[in-house]
Design a protein around this motif. Structure first.
Motif, PDB file in Angstrom:
ATOM      1  N   UNK A  18      88.764  -0.099  13.154  1.00 17.49           N
ATOM      2  CA  UNK A  18      88.143   1.330  13.078  1.00 17.49           C
ATOM      3  C   UNK A  18      86.791   1.314  12.592  1.00 17.49           C
ATOM      4  N   UNK A  19      86.536   0.461  11.453  1.00 11.92           N
ATOM      5  CA  UNK A  19      85.045   0.537  11.031  1.00 11.92           C
ATOM      6  C   UNK A  19      84.164  -0.008  12.403  1.00 11.92           C
ATOM      7  N   UNK A  20      84.661  -1.045  12.870  1.00 13.35           N
ATOM      8  CA  UNK A  20      83.865  -1.827  13.894  1.00 13.35           C
ATOM      9  C   UNK A  20      83.632  -0.618  15.246  1.00 13.35           C
ATOM     10  N   UNK A  43      94.740  -4.039   7.150  1.00 10.05           N
ATOM     11  CA  UNK A  43      93.368  -4.739   6.822  1.00 10.05           C
ATOM     12  C   UNK A  43      92.594  -4.741   8.359  1.00 10.05           C
ATOM     13  N   UNK A  44      93.308  -5.505   9.157  1.00  6.44           N
ATOM     14  CA  UNK A  44      92.724  -5.411  10.548  1.00  6.44           C
ATOM     15  C   UNK A  44      92.618  -4.104  11.153  1.00  6.44           C
ATOM     16  N   UNK A  67      95.241   2.085   7.454  1.00  2.00           N
ATOM     17  CA  UNK A  67      96.116   2.742   8.473  1.00  2.00           C
ATOM     18  C   UNK A  67      96.839   1.564   9.147  1.00  2.00           C
ATOM     19  N   UNK A  68      98.238   1.834   9.330  1.00  2.00           N
ATOM     20  CA  UNK A  68      99.035   0.897   9.964  1.00  2.00           C
ATOM     21  C   UNK A  68      99.030   1.028  11.479  1.00  2.00           C
ATOM     22  N   UNK A  69      99.076  -0.011  12.017  1.00  2.71           N
ATOM     23  CA  UNK A  69      99.320  -0.249  13.798  1.00  2.71           C
ATOM     24  C   UNK A  69     100.299   0.916  14.301  1.00  2.71           C
ATOM     25  N   UNK A  70     101.390   1.085  13.563  1.00  2.00           N
ATOM     26  CA  UNK A  70     102.376   2.260  13.967  1.00  2.00           C
ATOM     27  C   UNK A  70     101.678   3.416  14.103  1.00  2.00           C
ATOM     28  N   UNK A  71     101.128   3.761  12.963  1.00  2.00           N
ATOM     29  CA  UNK A  71     100.535   5.262  12.647  1.00  2.00           C
ATOM     30  C   UNK A  71      99.535   5.364  13.791  1.00  2.00           C
ATOM     31  N   UNK A  72      98.745   4.378  14.040  1.00  2.00           N
ATOM     32  CA  UNK A  72      97.773   4.399  15.244  1.00  2.00           C
ATOM     33  C   UNK A  72      98.259   4.783  16.465  1.00  2.00           C
ATOM     34  N   UNK A  73      99.487   3.900  16.844  1.00  2.00           N
ATOM     35  CA  UNK A  73     100.173   4.086  18.177  1.00  2.00           C
ATOM     36  C   UNK A  73     100.617   5.680  18.300  1.00  2.00           C
ATOM     37  N   UNK A  74     101.200   6.255  17.094  1.00  2.00           N
ATOM     38  CA  UNK A  74     101.769   7.608  17.142  1.00  2.00           C
ATOM     39  C   UNK A  74     100.627   8.470  17.235  1.00  2.00           C
ATOM     40  N   UNK A  75      99.641   8.397  16.511  1.00  2.00           N
ATOM     41  CA  UNK A  75      98.536   9.240  16.778  1.00  2.00           C
ATOM     42  C   UNK A  75      98.045   9.174  18.344  1.00  2.00           C
ATOM     43  N   UNK A  76      97.895   8.346  18.667  1.00  2.00           N
ATOM     44  CA  UNK A  76      97.381   8.005  20.142  1.00  2.00           C
ATOM     45  C   UNK A  76      98.457   8.634  21.248  1.00  2.00           C
ATOM     46  N   UNK A  77      99.903   8.654  20.873  1.00  2.00           N
ATOM     47  CA  UNK A  77     100.847   9.281  21.649  1.00  2.00           C
ATOM     48  C   UNK A  77     100.548  10.704  21.653  1.00  2.00           C
ATOM     49  N   UNK A  90      92.949  -1.445  20.862  1.00  2.00           N
ATOM     50  CA  UNK A  90      92.612  -2.890  21.602  1.00  2.00           C
ATOM     51  C   UNK A  90      91.907  -3.746  20.784  1.00  2.00           C
ATOM     52  N   UNK A  91      90.868  -3.190  20.011  1.00  2.00           N
ATOM     53  CA  UNK A  91      89.948  -3.978  19.040  1.00  2.00           C
ATOM     54  C   UNK A  91      90.848  -4.658  17.949  1.00  2.00           C
ATOM     55  N   UNK A  92      91.783  -3.698  17.499  1.00  5.32           N
ATOM     56  CA  UNK A  92      92.681  -4.404  16.376  1.00  5.32           C
ATOM     57  C   UNK A  92      93.628  -5.643  16.943  1.00  5.32           C
TER      58      UNK A  92
END
Length: 150
Positions: free
Chosen positions: A54-56, A48-49, A1-11, A30-32
């Motif tokens: 997410x796994x962490x 990858x990060x 998952x990309x950081x942008x996708x993660x931000x979009x899902x959060x919004x 935050x962890x990423x």
């Protein structure tokens, strides 16, 4: 998952009023970011990060669920919901048969003999390439099984 996708899902979660999902995604973000800073690439956060973050977080939530007293029903429910949210966005992990095929392929490519004495050498070659793609304990188990059969 990309950081942008993660931000979009959060919004999206924030707009939908899903406080827990927003909180979980924010925690992953935050962890990423922290992991990226540690690796010296805070301006270029790779998939990858993000997947490692997410796994962490998933591992942390699972540990919290496992150590939570059984009489704390609200917390148990919250941890269970956190795990469900994280599993939705977590990268798909390789299953046992996929790991087995991959191990055999890598061993052949690296000309390593399949004997118990070479387990350390096999793990040294396999572990970095499977990081974030397969559970480490499962990889270890599969390697042990392959070596027993040889």
């Amino acid at each position: 998952m990309t950081i942008e996708t993660l931000r979009e899902q959060m919004i999206t979660a924030m707009k939908a009023g899903n406080k827990l999902k927003k909180e979980v995604l924010s925690s992953v973000l935050s962890t990423a970011k922290n992991m990226a800073i540690e690796k010296g690439c805070k301006d270029n956060i790779s998939e990858e990060i993000v997947n490692a973050a997410i796994l962490k977080e998933l591992k942390t939530a699972t540990e919290m669920l496992d150590t939570c007293p059984s009489d704390r029903l609200e917390q148990l429910e919250e941890f269970t919901l956190r795990i469900e949210i994280l599993k939705e966005i977590a990268p798909t992990m390789m299953d046992k048969s996929e790991i087995e095929r991959y191990v055999i392929q890598l061993v052949e490519e690296n000309n390593i003999e399949l004997i118990t004495k070479n387990k350390g050498q096999i793990m040294k070659v396999i572990t970095p390439s499977l990081k974030g793609k397969a559970d480490g304990k499962l990889v270890n188990t599969v390697v042990q099984e392959i070596l027993k059969n040889e």
